[in-house]
Design an enzyme around this catalytic site. Structure first.
Site, PDB file in Angstrom:
ATOM      1  CG  ASP A   5       0.005  -8.163   6.221  1.00 46.51           C
ATOM      2  OD1 ASP A   5       0.678  -9.097   6.274  1.00 46.51           O
ATOM      3  OD2 ASP A   5       0.310  -7.130   6.799  1.00 46.51           O
ATOM      4  NE  ARG A  27       8.848  -9.860   5.783  1.00 45.51           N
ATOM      5  CZ  ARG A  27       8.996  -8.676   5.982  1.00 45.51           C
ATOM      6  NH1 ARG A  27       7.890  -8.088   6.084  1.00 45.51           N
ATOM      7  NH2 ARG A  27      10.211  -8.151   6.377  1.00 45.51           N
ATOM      8  CG  ASP A  32      -0.289  -0.170   2.402  1.00 51.35           C
ATOM      9  OD1 ASP A  32       0.734  -0.672   2.355  1.00 51.35           O
ATOM     10  OD2 ASP A  32      -0.828   0.083   3.589  1.00 51.35           O
TER      11      ASP A  32
HETATM   12  N1  ADP Z   1       2.081   8.172   1.651  1.00 49.27           N
HETATM   13  C1  ADP Z   1       3.321   7.591   0.693  1.00 49.27           C
HETATM   14  N2  ADP Z   1       3.743   8.658  -0.117  1.00 49.27           N
HETATM   15  C2  ADP Z   1       4.657   8.290  -0.966  1.00 49.27           C
HETATM   16  N3  ADP Z   1       5.589   7.266  -0.777  1.00 49.27           N
HETATM   17  C3  ADP Z   1       5.245   6.478   0.331  1.00 49.27           C
HETATM   18  C4  ADP Z   1       4.098   6.654   1.160  1.00 49.27           C
HETATM   19  N4  ADP Z   1       3.925   5.712   2.011  1.00 49.27           N
HETATM   20  C5  ADP Z   1       4.973   4.871   1.890  1.00 49.27           C
HETATM   21  N5  ADP Z   1       5.628   5.272   0.731  1.00 49.27           N
HETATM   22  C6  ADP Z   1       7.046   4.816   0.338  1.00 49.27           C
HETATM   23  O1  ADP Z   1       7.003   3.693  -0.006  1.00 49.27           O
HETATM   24  C7  ADP Z   1       7.716   2.452   0.131  1.00 49.27           C
HETATM   25  C8  ADP Z   1       7.110   1.131   0.837  1.00 49.27           C
HETATM   26  O2  ADP Z   1       6.700   1.608   1.756  1.00 49.27           O
HETATM   27  P1  ADP Z   1       5.966   0.662   3.155  1.00 49.27           P
HETATM   28  O3  ADP Z   1       4.974   1.038   3.793  1.00 49.27           O
HETATM   29  O4  ADP Z   1       7.519   0.357   3.740  1.00 49.27           O
HETATM   30  O5  ADP Z   1       5.994  -0.902   2.378  1.00 49.27           O
HETATM   31  P2  ADP Z   1       4.617  -1.326   1.556  1.00 49.27           P
HETATM   32  O6  ADP Z   1       4.704  -0.896   0.113  1.00 49.27           O
HETATM   33  O7  ADP Z   1       4.701  -2.920   1.523  1.00 49.27           O
HETATM   34  O8  ADP Z   1       3.383  -1.116   2.370  1.00 49.27           O
HETATM   35  C9  ADP Z   1       8.981   3.409   1.196  1.00 49.27           C
HETATM   36  O9  ADP Z   1       9.913   3.648   0.226  1.00 49.27           O
HETATM   37  C10 ADP Z   1       7.928   4.477   1.462  1.00 49.27           C
HETATM   38  O10 ADP Z   1       8.722   5.824   1.735  1.00 49.27           O
HETATM   39  O1  FBP Z   2       9.575  -5.857   9.676  1.00 47.02           O
HETATM   40  P1  FBP Z   2       9.220  -5.295   8.742  1.00 47.02           P
HETATM   41  O2  FBP Z   2      10.051  -5.407   7.396  1.00 47.02           O
HETATM   42  O3  FBP Z   2       8.828  -3.823   9.066  1.00 47.02           O
HETATM   43  O4  FBP Z   2       7.699  -5.833   8.336  1.00 47.02           O
HETATM   44  C1  FBP Z   2       6.608  -6.129   8.784  1.00 47.02           C
HETATM   45  C2  FBP Z   2       5.423  -5.710   8.145  1.00 47.02           C
HETATM   46  O5  FBP Z   2       5.450  -6.365   6.815  1.00 47.02           O
HETATM   47  C3  FBP Z   2       4.285  -6.889   6.534  1.00 47.02           C
HETATM   48  O6  FBP Z   2       4.648  -8.378   6.603  1.00 47.02           O
HETATM   49  C4  FBP Z   2       3.535  -6.668   5.221  1.00 47.02           C
HETATM   50  O7  FBP Z   2       3.507  -5.288   5.121  1.00 47.02           O
HETATM   51  P2  FBP Z   2       3.652  -4.780   3.647  1.00 47.02           P
HETATM   52  O8  FBP Z   2       3.387  -5.641   2.811  1.00 47.02           O
HETATM   53  O9  FBP Z   2       2.655  -3.373   3.779  1.00 47.02           O
HETATM   54  O10 FBP Z   2       5.073  -4.510   3.545  1.00 47.02           O
HETATM   55  C5  FBP Z   2       3.347  -7.087   7.693  1.00 47.02           C
HETATM   56  O11 FBP Z   2       2.677  -8.113   8.146  1.00 47.02           O
HETATM   57  C6  FBP Z   2       4.434  -6.484   8.777  1.00 47.02           C
HETATM   58  O12 FBP Z   2       3.793  -5.932   9.824  1.00 47.02           O
HETATM   59 MG    MG Z   3       2.273  -1.740   3.819  1.00 44.60          MG
END
Ligand code: ADP
Ligand code: FBP
Ligand code: MG
Length: 565
Positions: free
Chosen positions: A294, A452, A264
């Protein structure tokens, strides 16, 4: 095609919808106030800007030849990107994705090289029709409107790139997930084998890799066997998203197709990158491939790696079951991933049949008193002398914060850092039985990172291939600013804003959670009044679009179920 443009304002009902609001069960009509006092209502089931948001800007394009009206709404917020809406008969609404021709003029197009490909050219109707769409909801009533549709994914008759002009790149961001390497492999091989593209770069280490790290050249040879490995060969990272720097580097390197694999947060970042690219008027396709173990991404049927995670979780649950079965008053406690959505825990529980209690973030629970967890554990130990509990990492966070008074901390990407519910739960159960002077044997298993980090199973590999190919076909056909994913079993191109606007959650008043409760026999931890209220809301909606309503926000669900004693 001549397009007449007019500028309008959308007058919307600005009351903040609540989860109990019956309007959420039917498409909200937004009134488009057009020029010359002409008004038109179109169904828009999810547009609900807070009252503070700036007036929505709306553009209307009319295509006289096809007699089609297309509306684009700009929501005034950088992540609420432009909506591209095409209303049709009987309540049909296409939520379309952007195309280069929306903002770059006089672009040449070419016949799709797949028409001469020995494997594909023999397929009858290999190319998707421009008018093919995929409905978001498939269970409808006789009188119900046709509802929201997405553009069907697949190869198009015309492409907007010559193979030798394509300069593609791939980046993986956020947490690991089984299947990342398969998606990378299939983008590289899909571009190469289907479209004759030779230049594909891998961005090293997530978003910050665009401006702070090196790139790797990706060829079919380099990626040949990577699908057999867990993780991502490109590396990943959290934080570091700087859209201006990223787009500067995309421009410097002459990149014109960007494939972004992530959850997300990543897709929010991709939406912002796309907006910057569109602002600069660049012919650069941005395609998102949603990744999350997730399964918390909305609209799509499920995310890749999810089935692998559920499969692998069985090993931990089996171990917990064997341990608990082998000793009197044995309790096996397994923590699984699921920060805000308990899908892995729910599916792993349903698949296993050895689990006596499954705790997920969407279903608040309590420990003490009548109907509480301790009472249920005591009952199961009396009846069966052993039990298995599965707990998702995001479950019971409100109980932990009550007891530890911790300050809210965020990770580099801005996600709230969770407290570790596994050891806490383990400690609380032991403490309870120690007080009662009842000996128990609790074994706690945390397989989360082991799950994972594994390679994806066969079915996820096939799924990853379809996702990668859908993304490649879309980018080659000149589409941009979209995510790919299956919707009711058919792959579709979904606008970013639909992917990032909310999270997919387990709906605890739906049949799937009822199946789980009936399979474990655990208490629902809900009081009867709130179940009755939740059921009242479940009456068939006025529009009759019955399925796919998973996206309740957590706060509203817990408002529905304040069952703590
Ligand atoms: N609201 C946002 N706007 C721009 N970039 C974002 C935003 N939220 C997260 N990112 C960027 O997306 C990347 C992944 O986000 P993260 O939350 O760690 O994992 P995931 O994509 O799995 O949810 C990071 O490099 C983060 O800086
Ligand atoms: O330890 P990390 O790398 O921060 O990731 C933990 C998180 O990543 C996940 O596995 C998946 O989250 P995302 O797919 O948003 O990255 C969550 O279940 C968990 O909370
Ligand atoms: Mg996420």
């Amino acid at each position: 095609m001549r397009a007449a443009r007019h500028q309008f304002l959308a007058q919307q009902n600005r009351r903040e919808p609540r989860i109990s609001d019956p309007r959420l069960k039917r498409p909200q009509m937004i009134t488009l106030k057009l020029e010359h006092n002409f008004q038109r209502q179109i169904p828009c089931p999810y547009i609900s800007p807070p009252s503070s948001s700036p007036p929505t800007k709306l553009r209307h394009f009319f295509h006289p030849k096809s007699n089609i009206s297309r509306f684009t709404l700009s929501m005034g917020n950088p992540t609420d990107t432009h909506l591209n809406l095409v209303p049709g008969a009987a309540g049909f609404l296409l939520e379309d994705i952007p195309h280069f021709t929306d903002y770059v003029h006089d672009l040449p197009s070419y016949p799709n090289p797949l028409q001469d490909h020995p494997a594909y050219s023999v397929v009858k109707q290999y190319f998707v029709d421009e008018d093919d769409t995929v409905p978001q909801k498939v269970v409808v009533h006789r009188e119900s409107p046709r509802g929201v549709h997405f553009r069907r994914a697949g190869p198009h008759q015309k492409v907007y790139f010559k193979p030798e002009d394509v300069n593609a790149c791939i980046v993986t961001c956020g947490g690991l997930c089984p299947g990342l390497n398969t998606v990378i492999r299939e983008i590289v091989c899909g571009l190469h084998h289907m479209y004759g593209v030779r230049k594909v770069l891998g961005i090293d280490g997530g978003y910050r890799g665009f401006y702070a790290r090196n790139t790797v050249t990706l060829t079919p040879k380099v990626v040949d066997d990577i699908h057999k490995r867990g993780g991502t060969i490109l590396g990943t990272s959290k934080g570091g998203h700087d859209s201006v720097k990223i787009v500067d580097r995309i421009q410097d390197r002459g990149i014109n197709q960007v494939y972004i694999i992530g959850g997300d947060g990543t897709q929010k970042g991709a939406a912002v990158i796309f907006e910057e690219i569109r602002r600069r008027g660049l012919k650069v396709a941005v395609a998102g491939i949603p990744k999350t173990i997730d399964n918390d991404i909305p609209v799509i049927d499920k995310s890749f790696g999810f089935d692998t995670a559920v499969e692998e979780a069985q090993r931990a649950i089996n171990a917990a079951h064997v341990e608990s079965q082998s000793i009197r008053n044995g309790i096996g406690l397994v923590k699984l991933m699921g920060r805000d959505s308990g899908f892995i825990a729910m599916h792993a529980t349903l698949a296993s049949r050895d689990v006596d209690c499954c705790l997920i973030p969407e279903s608040p629970f309590y420990l003490e008193g009548r109907g509480g967890l301790y009472e249920y554990i005591e009952k199961r130990l009396r009846e069966n002398e052993h039990m298995v509990i599965v707990i998702a990492e995001g479950a019971g966070q409100e109980l932990l914060s009550k007891s530890s008074e911790s300050v809210d901390q965020l990770d580099a990407s801005g996600n709230k850092l969770l407290q570790d519910v596994g050891p806490w739960m383990s400690h609380k159960i032991k403490e309870h039985f120690a007080k009662k002077k009842t000996p128990i044997n609790l074994k706690y298993i945390d397989p989360t990172y082991m799950i994972r980090a594994i390679p994806s199973i066969a079915s996820d590999n096939v799924y990853c291939t379809l996702l990668a190919h859908a993304a490649v076909h879309g980018a080659m056909a000149g589409y941009t600013g979209f995510a790919v994913g299956p919707v009711n079993g058919r792959h579709a191109y979904i606008p970013f804003n639909r992917i990032i606007e909310k999270q997919n959650k387990v709906v605890i008043t739906d049949r799937m959670w009822a199946r789980l409760l009936s399979s474990t026999n655990q208490p629902s931890f809900l009081n009867p009044r709130h179940i009755a209220e939740a059921n009242k809301e479940k009456h068939p909606a006025a529009n009759g679009l019955l399925n796919g309503e998973n996206c309740k926000d957590r706060k509203s669900m817990s408002e529905d179920n304040p069952s703590m004693p």
